[in-house]
Design a protein around this motif. Structure first.
Motif, PDB file in Angstrom:
ATOM      1  N   CYS A 139     -19.977 -29.051 -25.183  1.00 17.40           N
ATOM      2  CA  CYS A 139     -20.139 -27.660 -25.641  1.00 17.40           C
ATOM      3  C   CYS A 139     -19.848 -26.675 -24.510  1.00 17.40           C
ATOM      4  CB  CYS A 139     -21.550 -27.437 -26.184  1.00 17.40           C
ATOM      5  SG  CYS A 139     -21.835 -28.237 -27.773  1.00 17.40           S
ATOM      6  N   GLY A 140     -20.266 -27.017 -23.293  1.00 15.56           N
ATOM      7  CA  GLY A 140     -19.979 -26.156 -22.152  1.00 15.56           C
ATOM      8  C   GLY A 140     -18.490 -25.993 -21.911  1.00 15.56           C
ATOM      9  N   VAL A 141     -17.751 -27.108 -21.987  1.00 15.88           N
ATOM     10  CA  VAL A 141     -16.297 -27.047 -21.795  1.00 15.88           C
ATOM     11  C   VAL A 141     -15.653 -26.235 -22.920  1.00 15.88           C
ATOM     12  CG1 VAL A 141     -14.185 -28.430 -21.817  1.00 15.88           C
ATOM     13  CG2 VAL A 141     -16.120 -29.141 -20.415  1.00 15.88           C
ATOM     14  N   LEU A 142     -16.055 -26.499 -24.156  1.00 18.25           N
ATOM     15  CA  LEU A 142     -15.447 -25.798 -25.290  1.00 18.25           C
ATOM     16  C   LEU A 142     -15.770 -24.306 -25.290  1.00 18.25           C
ATOM     17  CD1 LEU A 142     -15.952 -28.405 -28.156  1.00 18.25           C
ATOM     18  CD2 LEU A 142     -13.840 -27.845 -26.934  1.00 18.25           C
ATOM     19  N   VAL A 143     -17.024 -23.962 -25.075  1.00 20.25           N
ATOM     20  CA  VAL A 143     -17.414 -22.550 -25.065  1.00 20.25           C
ATOM     21  C   VAL A 143     -16.803 -21.845 -23.847  1.00 20.25           C
ATOM     22  CG1 VAL A 143     -19.390 -20.972 -24.875  1.00 20.25           C
ATOM     23  CG2 VAL A 143     -19.478 -22.899 -26.432  1.00 20.25           C
ATOM     24  N   GLY A 144     -16.753 -22.522 -22.714  1.00 18.26           N
ATOM     25  CA  GLY A 144     -16.111 -21.939 -21.536  1.00 18.26           C
ATOM     26  C   GLY A 144     -14.629 -21.674 -21.762  1.00 18.26           C
ATOM     27  N   ALA A 145     -13.933 -22.632 -22.363  1.00 15.74           N
ATOM     28  CA  ALA A 145     -12.507 -22.449 -22.662  1.00 15.74           C
ATOM     29  C   ALA A 145     -12.307 -21.327 -23.672  1.00 15.74           C
ATOM     30  CB  ALA A 145     -11.902 -23.751 -23.179  1.00 15.74           C
ATOM     31  N   LEU A 146     -13.171 -21.272 -24.671  1.00 16.51           N
ATOM     32  CA  LEU A 146     -13.081 -20.210 -25.666  1.00 16.51           C
ATOM     33  C   LEU A 146     -13.335 -18.839 -25.020  1.00 16.51           C
ATOM     34  CD1 LEU A 146     -12.733 -19.570 -28.698  1.00 16.51           C
ATOM     35  CD2 LEU A 146     -15.222 -19.750 -28.891  1.00 16.51           C
TER      36      LEU A 146
END
Length: 175
Positions: A139-146
């Protein structure tokens, strides 16, 4: 406009440089890129701060600061975003990350008890830590990328919008 919004809420760089918990970064804190407000530094700060907010460790701000220094992101924004997971939002956010991790690992998530106590957490943590950590990192990677992509897109849109507005005003003034 994006720069003005961020600049309004930015702390003084000297105050942050002299903060005792960030002394471990030493002269790295004097890099001017850590304090610039441009599209790239702000977008990188969004990515690093949002990622660090989802990592379930104490002192997430130190992680955000270290990541910001590594990628030359705006330090205050990166550190400030960690507070998205504060004592009020942390339980629901981390429960959702646990459920994401359990779903990915194809494990049935454990339901929350009626009363969430420290003893229940310590007893259940031995079986929950793997899906919790996996979900948190993912979730951290996905939300950070978003966050990175949305910041880049918004900043680009705002600059184009402002440019078109100025061009229209010039045309109207010349007519």
């Amino acid at each position: 406009m994006p720069r003005r919004i961020f600049k309004r809420y930015m702390p003084n760089p000297d105050t942050i440089r002299d903060h005792k918990s960030l002394r471990f970064l030493g002269t790295l804190m004097h890099d001017p890129n850590l304090w610039h407000l441009n599209r790239h530094s702000v977008a990188r700060a969004m990515a690093m701060g949002l990622f660090a907010a989802f990592v379930p460790i104490p002192m997430q701000m130190l992680l955000a600061a270290g990541l910001a220094v590594m990628v030359r992101a705006n330090l205050p924004i990166s550190v400030g975003l960690v507070w998205l997971t504060n004592p009020i939002t942390m339980p629901p956010v981390f429960y959702c990350t646990y459920k994401v991790g359990a779903w990915i690992m194809q494990i049935a998530p454990r339901p929350l008890p009626d009363e969430l106590t420290f003893s229940w957490i310590t007893q259940e943590l031995s079986s929950m830590w793997q899906p919790f950590l996996l979900g948190s990192l993912l979730c951290g990677v996905l939300v950070g990328a978003l966050g990175y992509m949305l910041t880049m897109l918004y900043w680009r849109w705002w600059v184009g919008h402002s440019w078109r507005k100025r061009q229209k005003a010039r045309r109207e003034a010349n007519d």
